[in-house]
Design a protein around this motif. Structure first.
Motif, PDB file in Angstrom:
ATOM      1  N   SER A  31       0.818  -1.218   0.000  1.00  0.00           N
ATOM      2  CA  SER A  31       0.000   0.000   0.000  1.00  0.00           C
ATOM      3  C   SER A  31       0.848   1.263   0.000  1.00  0.00           C
ATOM      4  CB  SER A  31      -0.938   0.005   1.206  1.00  0.00           C
ATOM      5  OG  SER A  31      -0.189  -0.002   2.412  1.00  0.00           O
ATOM      6  N   TYR A  32       2.031   1.235   0.596  1.00  0.00           N
ATOM      7  CA  TYR A  32       2.872   2.426   0.690  1.00  0.00           C
ATOM      8  C   TYR A  32       3.741   2.650  -0.547  1.00  0.00           C
ATOM      9  CZ  TYR A  32       6.214  -1.118   2.175  1.00  0.00           C
ATOM     10  OH  TYR A  32       6.996  -2.241   2.230  1.00  0.00           O
ATOM     11  N   ASP A  33       3.865   1.682  -1.458  1.00  0.00           N
ATOM     12  CA  ASP A  33       4.691   1.882  -2.662  1.00  0.00           C
ATOM     13  C   ASP A  33       4.015   1.410  -3.946  1.00  0.00           C
ATOM     14  OD1 ASP A  33       4.948  -0.898  -2.541  1.00  0.00           O
ATOM     15  OD2 ASP A  33       7.085  -0.867  -2.085  1.00  0.00           O
ATOM     16  N   GLN A  34       2.713   1.257  -3.914  1.00  0.00           N
ATOM     17  CA  GLN A  34       1.995   0.703  -5.062  1.00  0.00           C
ATOM     18  C   GLN A  34       2.029   1.592  -6.303  1.00  0.00           C
ATOM     19  OE1 GLN A  34      -2.100   0.111  -4.001  1.00  0.00           O
ATOM     20  NE2 GLN A  34      -2.305   2.155  -3.130  1.00  0.00           N
ATOM     21  N   TYR A  35       2.329   2.891  -6.137  1.00  0.00           N
ATOM     22  CA  TYR A  35       2.390   3.782  -7.292  1.00  0.00           C
ATOM     23  C   TYR A  35       3.827   4.017  -7.759  1.00  0.00           C
ATOM     24  CZ  TYR A  35      -2.559   4.646  -7.075  1.00  0.00           C
ATOM     25  OH  TYR A  35      -3.917   4.484  -7.103  1.00  0.00           O
ATOM     26  N   GLY A  36       4.774   3.328  -7.154  1.00  0.00           N
ATOM     27  CA  GLY A  36       6.121   3.395  -7.686  1.00  0.00           C
ATOM     28  C   GLY A  36       7.221   3.540  -6.654  1.00  0.00           C
ATOM     29  N   ILE A  37       8.424   3.288  -7.140  1.00  0.00           N
ATOM     30  CA  ILE A  37       9.651   3.361  -6.356  1.00  0.00           C
ATOM     31  C   ILE A  37      10.612   4.268  -7.098  1.00  0.00           C
ATOM     32  CG2 ILE A  37      11.658   2.011  -5.647  1.00  0.00           C
ATOM     33  CD1 ILE A  37       9.664  -0.335  -5.308  1.00  0.00           C
ATOM     34  N   LYS A  38      11.268   5.144  -6.341  1.00  0.00           N
ATOM     35  CA  LYS A  38      12.233   6.074  -6.934  1.00  0.00           C
ATOM     36  C   LYS A  38      13.483   6.103  -6.064  1.00  0.00           C
ATOM     37  CE  LYS A  38       8.980   9.091  -9.142  1.00  0.00           C
ATOM     38  NZ  LYS A  38       8.719   8.679 -10.426  1.00  0.00           N
ATOM     39  N   ASP A  39      14.558   6.572  -6.639  1.00  0.00           N
ATOM     40  CA  ASP A  39      15.784   6.902  -5.912  1.00  0.00           C
ATOM     41  C   ASP A  39      16.285   5.765  -5.028  1.00  0.00           C
ATOM     42  OD1 ASP A  39      15.487   9.416  -7.051  1.00  0.00           O
ATOM     43  OD2 ASP A  39      14.642  10.324  -5.259  1.00  0.00           O
ATOM     44  N   ALA A  40      16.264   4.543  -5.521  1.00  0.00           N
ATOM     45  CA  ALA A  40      16.757   3.414  -4.729  1.00  0.00           C
ATOM     46  C   ALA A  40      18.277   3.500  -4.570  1.00  0.00           C
ATOM     47  CB  ALA A  40      16.384   2.097  -5.398  1.00  0.00           C
ATOM     48  N   VAL A  41      18.744   3.232  -3.363  1.00  0.00           N
ATOM     49  CA  VAL A  41      20.168   3.199  -3.074  1.00  0.00           C
ATOM     50  C   VAL A  41      20.459   1.874  -2.371  1.00  0.00           C
ATOM     51  CG1 VAL A  41      19.863   4.504  -0.931  1.00  0.00           C
ATOM     52  CG2 VAL A  41      22.096   4.417  -2.000  1.00  0.00           C
ATOM     53  N   VAL A  42      21.536   1.195  -2.792  1.00  0.00           N
ATOM     54  CA  VAL A  42      21.869  -0.129  -2.259  1.00  0.00           C
ATOM     55  C   VAL A  42      23.292  -0.119  -1.730  1.00  0.00           C
ATOM     56  CG1 VAL A  42      22.186  -2.577  -2.849  1.00  0.00           C
ATOM     57  CG2 VAL A  42      20.321  -1.277  -3.907  1.00  0.00           C
ATOM     58  N   ILE A  43      23.474  -0.727  -0.561  1.00  0.00           N
ATOM     59  CA  ILE A  43      24.819  -0.992  -0.060  1.00  0.00           C
ATOM     60  C   ILE A  43      24.869  -2.452   0.370  1.00  0.00           C
ATOM     61  CG2 ILE A  43      25.176   1.381   0.723  1.00  0.00           C
ATOM     62  CD1 ILE A  43      24.991   0.273   3.599  1.00  0.00           C
ATOM     63  N   LYS A  44      26.095  -2.981   0.430  1.00  0.00           N
ATOM     64  CA  LYS A  44      26.273  -4.353   0.903  1.00  0.00           C
ATOM     65  C   LYS A  44      26.909  -4.318   2.271  1.00  0.00           C
ATOM     66  CE  LYS A  44      27.797  -8.977  -0.283  1.00  0.00           C
ATOM     67  NZ  LYS A  44      27.608  -9.410   1.039  1.00  0.00           N
ATOM     68  N   ASP A  45      26.230  -4.934   3.208  1.00  0.00           N
ATOM     69  CA  ASP A  45      26.754  -5.133   4.554  1.00  0.00           C
ATOM     70  C   ASP A  45      26.773  -6.652   4.714  1.00  0.00           C
ATOM     71  OD1 ASP A  45      27.682  -4.551   7.074  1.00  0.00           O
ATOM     72  OD2 ASP A  45      25.788  -3.832   7.854  1.00  0.00           O
ATOM     73  N   GLN A  46      26.180  -7.193   5.743  1.00  0.00           N
ATOM     74  CA  GLN A  46      26.031  -8.647   5.816  1.00  0.00           C
ATOM     75  C   GLN A  46      25.042  -9.123   4.765  1.00  0.00           C
ATOM     76  OE1 GLN A  46      25.094  -9.638   9.843  1.00  0.00           O
ATOM     77  NE2 GLN A  46      26.967  -8.723  10.630  1.00  0.00           N
ATOM     78  N   LEU A  47      24.047  -8.294   4.498  1.00  0.00           N
ATOM     79  CA  LEU A  47      23.090  -8.490   3.411  1.00  0.00           C
ATOM     80  C   LEU A  47      23.161  -7.263   2.512  1.00  0.00           C
ATOM     81  CD1 LEU A  47      19.992  -9.611   5.524  1.00  0.00           C
ATOM     82  CD2 LEU A  47      21.390 -11.093   4.072  1.00  0.00           C
ATOM     83  N   TYR A  48      22.520  -7.330   1.359  1.00  0.00           N
ATOM     84  CA  TYR A  48      22.326  -6.132   0.561  1.00  0.00           C
ATOM     85  C   TYR A  48      21.179  -5.355   1.206  1.00  0.00           C
ATOM     86  CZ  TYR A  48      25.260  -8.170  -3.041  1.00  0.00           C
ATOM     87  OH  TYR A  48      26.313  -8.715  -3.723  1.00  0.00           O
ATOM     88  N   GLU A  49      21.353  -4.054   1.372  1.00  0.00           N
ATOM     89  CA  GLU A  49      20.357  -3.198   1.993  1.00  0.00           C
ATOM     90  C   GLU A  49      19.939  -2.137   0.982  1.00  0.00           C
ATOM     91  OE1 GLU A  49      19.401  -3.766   5.150  1.00  0.00           O
ATOM     92  OE2 GLU A  49      21.021  -5.076   5.837  1.00  0.00           O
ATOM     93  N   MET A  50      18.636  -2.033   0.716  1.00  0.00           N
ATOM     94  CA  MET A  50      18.104  -1.036  -0.204  1.00  0.00           C
ATOM     95  C   MET A  50      17.198  -0.074   0.564  1.00  0.00           C
ATOM     96  SD  MET A  50      15.451  -1.317  -3.451  1.00  0.00           S
ATOM     97  CE  MET A  50      16.251  -2.727  -4.140  1.00  0.00           C
TER      98      MET A  50
END
Length: 131
Positions: A31-50
């Motif tokens: 419900s909070y992102d059903q109209y889209g995703i923008k400006d994603a940023v990813v880093i790798k720690d123990q897991l990938y974090e977006m």
């Protein structure tokens, strides 16, 4: 990772010029992102974090929330159960109209997230959250 048409795609390159595109790896379906995703940023720690800007379609703000997902491989993503973790501000606040451009920094044992808040006059100001 890059956003296109309000979804997240994955591509790799060995030289920064020629790219292999693997396709869409993440999309808005809550419900909070059903109209889209923008400006994603990813880093790798123990897991990938977006961390990303989520659009719920709320008429008050085009970009309503900041949200988080994680992945063991950078391809299959799991949305965090506490999403969305930052919401647009109330009327009169620096981020009442929207949120954008998250930047994630890891310092030893915690994260610092900086982002732009957009006010009613479309001015951008920097917000910060720490964990």
């Amino acid at each position: 990772w890059y956003t296109h048409d309000e979804e997240v795609y994955y591509a790799t390159s060995t030289n920064g010029i020629n790219w292999t595109v693997y396709g869409k790896v993440f999309e808005g379906n809550a419900s909070y992102d059903q109209y889209g995703i923008k400006d994603a940023v990813v880093i790798k720690d123990q897991l990938y974090e977006m961390f990303y800007v989520a659009d719920s379609g709320d008429e008050r703000g085009e970009h309503d929330y900041l949200a988080h997902a994680y992945s063991p491989d950078g391809i299959i993503w799991i949305k965090h159960s506490a999403n969305p973790f930052i919401r647009i501000g109330k009327e009169g606040k620096f981020d009442e109209k929207g949120l954008s451009e998250p930047v994630l920094l890891k310092n030893k044992n915690n994260y610092t997230l900086r982002y732009a808040g957009i006010d009613a006059q479309n001015n951008r100001r920097i917000g910060m959250a720490m964990s």
